[in-house]
Every structure is written in structure tokens, then in C-alpha cells.
Design a protein around this motif. Structure first.
Motif, short mmCIF file in Angstrom:
data_model
loop_
_atom_site.label_atom_id
_atom_site.label_comp_id
_atom_site.label_asym_id
_atom_site.label_seq_id
_atom_site.Cartn_x
_atom_site.Cartn_y
_atom_site.Cartn_z
N VAL A 8 0.84 -1.20 0.00
CA VAL A 8 0.00 0.00 0.00
C VAL A 8 0.88 1.25 0.00
N ALA A 9 1.96 1.23 0.75
CA ALA A 9 2.87 2.38 0.81
C ALA A 9 3.52 2.64 -0.55
N THR A 17 0.20 10.14 -3.23
CA THR A 17 -0.84 10.39 -2.23
C THR A 17 -0.39 9.83 -0.88
N SER A 18 -1.24 10.01 0.11
CA SER A 18 -0.99 9.37 1.40
C SER A 18 -1.45 7.92 1.30
N VAL A 19 -1.14 7.11 2.29
CA VAL A 19 -1.54 5.70 2.27
C VAL A 19 -3.05 5.54 2.44
N ARG A 20 -3.71 6.55 2.92
CA ARG A 20 -5.17 6.49 3.10
C ARG A 20 -5.88 6.29 1.76
N PHE A 21 -5.37 6.91 0.70
CA PHE A 21 -6.06 6.84 -0.59
C PHE A 21 -6.07 5.42 -1.16
N PRO A 22 -4.92 4.72 -1.28
CA PRO A 22 -4.99 3.34 -1.77
C PRO A 22 -5.77 2.42 -0.83
#
Length: 67
Positions: A8-9, A17-22
Motif C-alpha cells: 500500500v505504501a 498520495t498518502s496511504v489512506r487513498f490506496p
């Protein structure tokens, strides 16, 4: 043929993006992912396909007309 599986990272870094998006894409089932035990991996072609389908082409304007 082996497919590279990304964390994910790594996907977040590729998309900028930040990891929240994936993670949200995974939660909403908007991107293909693989469960490896308790870990989640995203195939690299799935990220490329996501980018391709969500790429917006620029509007071509002609002189004197609004597109």
C-alpha cells in the motif's frame, strides 16, 4: 510471467498520495488487490490500469469557440 505485487505504501508513493487513498480504493473495491495472509498487495498492472482509466485528457479549444 511474474507480476510485481506492491505494498500500500508503494502504491501511495507511485500515485503521490498518502496511504489512506490506496486503502480507501481497496476498501471500496475500486482497485484489484491480493490478500497474502493478512497483508494486502496490489498488482502493478492494476495500478497502471487505474491510472489509465482515470486520466483526463485536456480539452482542445478552437479559436472563438468554447469547448
Amino acid at each position: 510471467m511474474s507480476v510485481r505485487l506492491l505494498t500500500v505504501a508503494q502504491v501511495a508513493e507511485l500515485l503521490g498520495t498518502s496511504v489512506r487513498f490506496p486503502r480507501r480504493l481497496i476498501e471500496e473495491r475500486r482497485i484489484t488487490f491480493v490478500k497474502v495472509g493478512r497483508h494486502v498487495r496490489i498488482p502493478e498492472p492494476a495500478v497502471e490500469a487505474y491510472i489509465e482509466t482515470h486520466t483526463v485528457q485536456p480539452v482542445v479549444r478552437r479559436f472563438g469557440k468554447v469547448a
